[in-house]
Enzyme design. Structure first.
Site, short mmCIF file in Angstrom:
data_model
loop_
_atom_site.label_atom_id
_atom_site.label_comp_id
_atom_site.label_asym_id
_atom_site.label_seq_id
_atom_site.Cartn_x
_atom_site.Cartn_y
_atom_site.Cartn_z
N ASP A 306 16.31 9.05 -0.50
CA ASP A 306 15.46 10.13 -0.97
C ASP A 306 15.15 11.06 0.22
O ASP A 306 15.50 10.76 1.37
CB ASP A 306 14.17 9.58 -1.59
CG ASP A 306 13.57 10.50 -2.64
OD1 ASP A 306 13.80 11.73 -2.55
OD2 ASP A 306 12.87 10.01 -3.54
N GLU A 512 4.93 14.43 -7.98
CA GLU A 512 4.86 13.28 -7.08
C GLU A 512 3.42 12.92 -6.70
O GLU A 512 2.55 12.87 -7.56
CB GLU A 512 5.77 13.53 -5.87
CG GLU A 512 7.21 13.75 -6.29
CD GLU A 512 8.21 13.81 -5.16
OE1 GLU A 512 8.05 13.06 -4.18
OE2 GLU A 512 9.16 14.61 -5.24
#
Length: 625
Positions: A306, A512
């Protein structure tokens, strides 16, 4: 004259000899020959590559501050656009194609001419791109999944990009998680079914394809990326990037099945999660990434980190970076997303290999996987993008599909006090109606996070689309007066004698960690608007949110309640069912709690006592024209 002819003949023979020699040399370059078997091309190219060139292939940068010269100098294997990373504001398909080709020409000018892969977060349509179709977020998606994948692929390809970081196959077990809207369900079986998005993006794998081998089926398809491996939806209290505490059986039965299904369907890449499993960072978990994913599940594509994922292996972030590089690569990460810090990453990884800390075999495994994907997708034969699909961006066919997805995703939670007195569908012909709420006329709010920018935006100027208010005005009879007031007072509502009111409220955009919430309340003035409007008129409340939110205190005052999730750019889909052009059919893929004190609470739990249970959803029939 004869002497001149003889000299000419010699020159011709020399040129012919050189041409034959050059052709023979080219013929021996197997990796450039599409007729050669895939593995022969990979072996041929790898034996020609230096360590520097191999590590370049393992590196992915964000397009920001990158030049074609950097691509050439370091032999960078991949570029990406993070949320909001665009060629220019309101960039066209041509702007995107020109940008991708600019970088690609830098890659093609390297010694071996290995093309780079350009990737982007296309998580609910091509959501970074101006005027693209924005589909509902995963939390609301239903039976249209494969067609949405195919439409998204065509829009991504329209901008010259061959790689989408989708789908997210997290199983969100706690709605307090700020990424819950990126998850299809709390139930792993629904998430497994939704991996059908992968053949939509990549194409259907051939019948004789070997398990685990990446597949991409043509120039209108893109590489998919199953993410985030593994357990990201099960963290303690839903805190993003936190620790998932669960035994091996639980991990296998809840969080792993969708990965198995993704691999069977030929997914090309898998992204590792920021989260930990029982205290061990996934970006450093060799047992799961190498031994289980690559070994047991026989995944043959490449594993990608990521964004700055290896930076977070060793707290605090970016401390002991060399160790983090070592831990991430040894765990089995093949391509590392280092958007900005590529010089240090390349130096550290090179030193670790030269010092024999990381074996060359690990580097070769990573590069072999990356090249397998590049050859499989035809990147060596067609490295440059074109504008042949430019008309697909935001096309009417895709907007119609998104509108259909909105209709099917809406869940009717309340419809009158009993079945004999339904409120919905609403009559189109009425003297005067009220539309209220912060989310009624706000395209950014109805699209949510990961839209044009990472965190999302408010307002109606971010991209092309139809707000719910505009859709309502277009649906009702031309003689019906539609009054819009974002937050009307109780007195205003009571004094205007409205036939009925539609209240549209919900969460503001987030992505997020910024979306983590321990209270899950609708921000003001949402609750006040519900109270004021529903206290003075017959009201249907539409909640726009990325997850179940606190609604129990207000339900008794509502005449009807609709969960609209984050419907995206096509607000007409909401009006389609409110007014009965189509019936409500959606069912909850998530449990709707009464209070946050119950969380985490999922179907099957011993303490299961929901406001609306998993699978619930009232239905209506369309009104005949």
């Amino acid at each position: 004259m004869a002497r001149f002819s003889s000299v000419l003949a010699v020159v011709v023979l020399l040129l012919l000899s050189c041409s034959i020699a050059a052709k023979a040399q080219t013929d021996n370059v197997k990796y450039k020959d599409p007729k050669q078997p895939l593995n022969a091309r990979i072996r041929d190219l790898m034996k020609r590559m230096t360590l520097e060139e191999k590590i370049g292939q393992m590196t992915q940068l964000d397009r920001e501050n990158v030049t074609a010269e950097i691509m050439k100098t370091y032999g960078i294997g991949s570029l990406l656009s993070g949320g909001g990373s665009v060629p220019r504001e309101q960039a066209t398909a041509e702007d995107w194609v020109n940008m991708v080709n600019y970088f690609q020409k830098g890659s093609l000018s390297t010694r071996l001419g290995i093309p780079m892969i350009y990737g982007i977060d296309a998580v609910h349509g091509h959501n970074n791109v101006y005027k693209a179709t924005i589909f509902p977020h995963n939390v609301g998606l239903g039976a249209t999944r494969q067609r949405i994948g195919a439409a998204t692929a065509r829009e991504v390809r329209a901008t010259g990009i061959p790689y989408a970081f989708a789908p997210c196959i997290a199983v969100c077990r706690d709605p307090r998680w700020g990424r819950c809207y990126e998850s299809y369900s709390e139930d792993h079986k629904i998430v497994q079914e939704m991996t059908e998005l992968i053949p939509g993006l990549q194409g259907d794998i051939p019948a004789n394809s070997r398990k685990g081998v990446p597949y991409i089926g043509g120039k209108d398809k893109v590489l998919a990326c199953a993410k985030h491996f593994v357990g990201d939806g099960g963290t303690t209290k839903g805190i993003n990037e936190n620790n998932t505490v669960i035994d091996w059986h639980g991990l296998l039965s809840i969080h792993m099945p969708a990965y198995y299904h993704s691999i069977i369907k030929g997914v090309s890449t898998i992204m590792v999660s920021y989260s930990s499993w029982n205290g061990e960072k996934m970006h450093a978990n060799r047992d799961l990434v190498t031994n289980f994913l690559k070994g047991t599940l026989r995944f043959r594509g490449f594993v990608i980190s990521d964004w700055e994922g290896i930076d977070r292996i060793n707290p605090p972030e970016k401390s002991n970076y060399t160790y983090s590089v070592q831990a991430g690569i040894e765990a089995g990460i093949d391509m590392v997303m280092v958007p900005y810090n590529y010089i240090e990453f390349i130096k550290d990884l090179t030193d670790l290999v030269n010092k024999k800390v990381i074996p060359m075999s690990r580097i070769d495994d990573a590069v072999r996987r990356i090249l397998r994907v590049k050859f499989s997708m035809g990147l060596f034969e067609n490295p440059l993008a074109d504008l042949s699909l430019a008309s697909e961006l935001g096309s009417q066919a895709h907007r119609d599909l998104a509108r259909e997805a909105v209709r099917k995703s809406l869940v009717l939670l309340k419809n009158g006090e009993n079945a004999d007195t339904p409120v919905l569908p609403l009559p189109k012909k009425a003297p005067k109606i009220l539309v209220a709420g912060t989310h009624a006329d706000n395209l950014g709010y109805q699209c949510g996070g990961w839209t044009i920018s990472w965190q999302g935006l408010g307002g109606n100027n971010l991209t092309a689309g139809t707000t719910i208010l505009t859709a309502i005005k277009g649906a009702v009879d031309p003689e019906t007066e539609v009054v819009f007031s974002e937050n009307p007072s109780a007195e205003f509502v009571k004094s205007n004698n409205f036939s009925y009111a539609i209240v549209v409220v919900g969460e503001t955009p987030y992505a997020e960690t910024n979306g983590d919430s321990l209270n899950l309340t609708i921000p003001e003035p949402g609750p006040s608007t519900i109270t004021n409007v529903c206290g003075g008129a017959k009201c249907a409340v539409v909640v726009v949110s990325g997850r179940p939110v606190v609604i129990e205190p207000y339900v008794s005052s509502m005449d009807a309640l609709v969960a609209a999730w984050l419907p995206g750019s096509e607000g007409q889909g909401v009006a389609d069912v409110l007014f009965g052009d189509y019936g409500f059919s959606g069912k909850l893929a998530r449990t709707w709690f009464k209070t946050v004190d119950q969380l985490p609470m999922n179907v099957g739990d011993s303490h299961y006592d929901p406001l609306f249970p998993f699978g619930f959803g009232l239905t209506t029939q369309p009104i005949s024209a």
